[in-house]
Design a protein around this motif. Structure first.
Motif, PDB file in Angstrom:
ATOM      1  N   GLU A  27      72.010  -8.380  -0.378  1.00 53.29           N
ATOM      2  CA  GLU A  27      73.024  -9.265  -0.965  1.00 53.29           C
ATOM      3  C   GLU A  27      72.909 -10.714  -0.468  1.00 53.29           C
ATOM      4  OE1 GLU A  27      75.032  -8.248  -3.291  1.00 53.29           O
ATOM      5  OE2 GLU A  27      74.376  -6.162  -3.161  1.00 53.29           O
ATOM      6  N   GLU A  28      72.354 -10.907   0.741  1.00 50.30           N
ATOM      7  CA  GLU A  28      72.272 -12.254   1.313  1.00 50.30           C
ATOM      8  C   GLU A  28      71.278 -12.243   2.467  1.00 50.30           C
ATOM      9  OE1 GLU A  28      72.072 -15.507   1.327  1.00 50.30           O
ATOM     10  OE2 GLU A  28      74.096 -15.641   0.493  1.00 50.30           O
ATOM     11  N   ILE A  30      70.589 -13.728   6.229  1.00 51.24           N
ATOM     12  CA  ILE A  30      71.416 -14.259   7.317  1.00 51.24           C
ATOM     13  C   ILE A  30      70.552 -14.518   8.566  1.00 51.24           C
ATOM     14  CG2 ILE A  30      73.353 -13.763   8.882  1.00 51.24           C
ATOM     15  CD1 ILE A  30      74.285 -14.231   6.074  1.00 51.24           C
ATOM     16  N   CYS A  40      73.812  -7.527   3.869  1.00 55.57           N
ATOM     17  CA  CYS A  40      72.932  -8.663   4.176  1.00 55.57           C
ATOM     18  C   CYS A  40      71.631  -8.192   4.830  1.00 55.57           C
ATOM     19  CB  CYS A  40      73.633  -9.669   5.082  1.00 55.57           C
ATOM     20  SG  CYS A  40      73.806  -9.137   6.806  1.00 55.57           S
ATOM     21  N   TRP A 101      63.418 -14.968  -1.937  1.00 51.26           N
ATOM     22  CA  TRP A 101      64.852 -14.900  -2.236  1.00 51.26           C
ATOM     23  C   TRP A 101      65.269 -15.968  -3.239  1.00 51.26           C
ATOM     24  CZ3 TRP A 101      68.830 -11.770  -1.902  1.00 51.26           C
ATOM     25  CH2 TRP A 101      70.141 -12.276  -1.951  1.00 51.26           C
ATOM     26  N   LYS A 167      66.002 -23.226   0.133  1.00 48.98           N
ATOM     27  CA  LYS A 167      67.284 -23.425  -0.557  1.00 48.98           C
ATOM     28  C   LYS A 167      67.308 -24.806  -1.222  1.00 48.98           C
ATOM     29  CE  LYS A 167      72.296 -23.218   0.344  1.00 48.98           C
ATOM     30  NZ  LYS A 167      72.745 -24.583   0.030  1.00 48.98           N
TER      31      LYS A 167
END
Length: 502
Positions: A27-28, A30, A40, A101, A167
């Motif tokens: 889901e994420e 970290i 995560c 990702w 990102k």
């Protein structure tokens, strides 16, 4: 995203499969255990201060789906639940996982990486300015900020952590950017912050001993080896042919190599430089310093820039060598370079018709010596150097900067920089110790605004005044608190006060 997709480009060992193994949905991503949440993927990073492996059990308790480890023993008893993936280097794995990702955004951008001891920041802005002049939408990542469309994000590191790099790339693609220019630091390469993609163009500006110490590089050779990694991670490498370490820089490079330089380099045959600068001429008038030269080799046209010094020629030549690959016409290059302004990098501030004042980030002896030597070439009436040194940093820097300023400046105005948790007067006293080795004149004024006011009030026709050390910074750190302090604002306030008191 499925774990199998995130791990597609790295070697790994699945030391615990959990319920779904490689089909586990993530889901994420970290890095900070405090931000862990159910589903995560947590990457255990061995940091300079803390080892992320220590927090693996806590992250598992918070519902992490996957934990990536480099040292399974250091992670201890993780408990039941998460998939555990072992990799050789968790920082490298983080870069590859982050690229996956965010959908491998670098593949949708022309990527330009610039490394070197000096010139990275100025060159990135030059490249951005030139390419935008001809219609490209350019993202930027560097020492001062990351720029994504109309958004500016203040920088914490020259090269951010790999997750943040990817990102930013993703946000640039989404904002319509077609290329990105970024500073690539030696630390960035050493910590694999730039891994996970290949630069289209890699630029090596120069190298001198710097960033050598217990928390950075063990020696110059290690520093050089880290920077050289760029030429194994790009398609085209553009290298300063004049650098004395040129042969070592290109040793082991896996990319196509191009060169640039200055035609006056007597030890080189001019054909060794694909693009070169010839017939350099200093340009000086009250409130203005610049330099002009002719571009020769693969391109042929005259240039004038509003940033003084030979290193400005190198910076602009670097930008020209890059932009040639984008098919930019000489007229656009000349026009864009004429408008270049880089915050805190020999930034001219108009205060008088009689003398010149500028702001620069030079905050160590090497940078200050280079700057003052450059400005001395313009034959000022007086060269005035205003600076302080940061607290809670190596004291040797203070002695060295004091000695350099005492030798090269006609007048040194010693003031405060970021005293942090030290007594400002103690820092000034250390700078004075360095100056005492010379015959240089100096005054000491602790308050930086008062020091700048003194410099302006006592400016004489033909002076060049340099406010060094703060550059792009807009704060002053005292006892753990950052107070607003922008030298541009201070100068504006000082000029208004002087007008009112006339």
């Amino acid at each position: 995203m499925k774990l199998s997709n995130l791990l597609a480009n790295i070697e790994f060992e699945l030391i615990r499969e959990g319920a779904k193994g490689l089909d586990t949905e993530v889901e994420e991503i970290i890095l900070d255990s405090r931000k862990a949440e159910p589903g995560c993927l947590f990457v255990c990073i061995k940091g300079a201060v803390a080892d992320g492996h220590r927090f693996a059990p806590d992250v598992a308790d918070k519902g992490a789906a996957v934990i990536v480890v480099q040292d399974a023993e250091a992670a201890g008893d993780i408990g039941e639940g998460p998939v555990i993936v072992k990799v050789t280097d968790s920082r490298y794995a983080l870069a590859c996982i982050s690229a996956a990702w965010f959908g491998h955004p670098a593949e949708k951008l022309k990527t330009i990486g610039i490394t070197g001891t000096k010139g990275k920041t100025t060159t990135t802005y030059m490249v951005k300015s030139i390419l935008e002049k001809v219609g490209h939408k350019v993202g930027l990542i560097g020492t001062i900020e990351a720029v994504i469309g109309d958004k500016s994000i203040p920088a914490a590191n020259t090269t951010p952590e790999s997750y943040l790099v990817q990102k930013y790339f993703r946000e640039m693609v989404d904002a319509g950017c077609d290329c990105v220019v970024m500073e690539a630091s030696s630390q960035g390469f050493m910590l694999h912050r730039t891994a996970g993609f290949t630069f289209d163009y890699g630029i090596f500006t120069n190298i001198e001993p710097d960033h050598i110490g217990p928390n950075e590089h063990r020696d110059f050779e290690h520093y050089l080896e880290c920077k050289k990694m760029l030429l194994k991670q790009c398609r085209v490498g553009i290298v300063n042919r004049d650098d004395e370490h040129f042969e070592k820089i290109i040793e082991g490079a896996t990319c196509e190599i191009e060169t640039y330089g200055i035609g006056e380099s007597k030890h080189l045959d001019l054909c060794d430089q694909d693009i070169r600068a010839e017939d350099m001429e200093l340009v000086s008038r009250p409130g203005y310093l610049g330099i002009k030269y002719d571009v020769k080799g693969l391109m042929d046209f005259p240039v004038e820039i509003d940033i003084p010094g030979k290193f400005s020629v190198y910076n602009s030549m670097t930008a020209i060598a890059i932009c040639r690959h984008f098919g930019v016409e000489p007229e656009a290059i000349v026009e864009a370079l004429k408008d270049i302004k880089v915050k805190g990098r020999i930034e001219l501030i108009k205060v008088s018709d009689d003398f010149t004042l500028m702001i620069d980030y030079a905050h160590n002896a090497m940078a200050l010596e280079s700057l003052l030597t450059t400005l001395r070439e313009y034959k000022p009436h007086r060269l005035v150097s205003l600076f302080g040194c940061g607290g809670n940093r190596a004291r040797d820097r203070r002695f060295e900067m004091g000695e350099v300023s005492g030798k090269l400046a006609d007048l040194t105005i010693i003031t405060s920089d970021n005293p942090r948790n030290e007594d400002p007067q103690a820092i000034i006293d250390d700078i004075k110790t360095g100056i005492s080795k010379t015959t240089g004149k100096y005054v000491e004024i602790i308050n930086r605004k008062d020091a700048i006011k003194y410099a302006i009030e006592h400016g004489e026709p033909g002076d060049i005044i340099i406010c060094a050390g703060k550059g792009h910074e807009t704060y002053q750190e005292i006892n753990g608190v950052k107070y607003d302090m922008d030298e541009r604002v201070l100068i504006k306030e000082i000029l208004e006060e002087l007008r009112e008191n006339k």
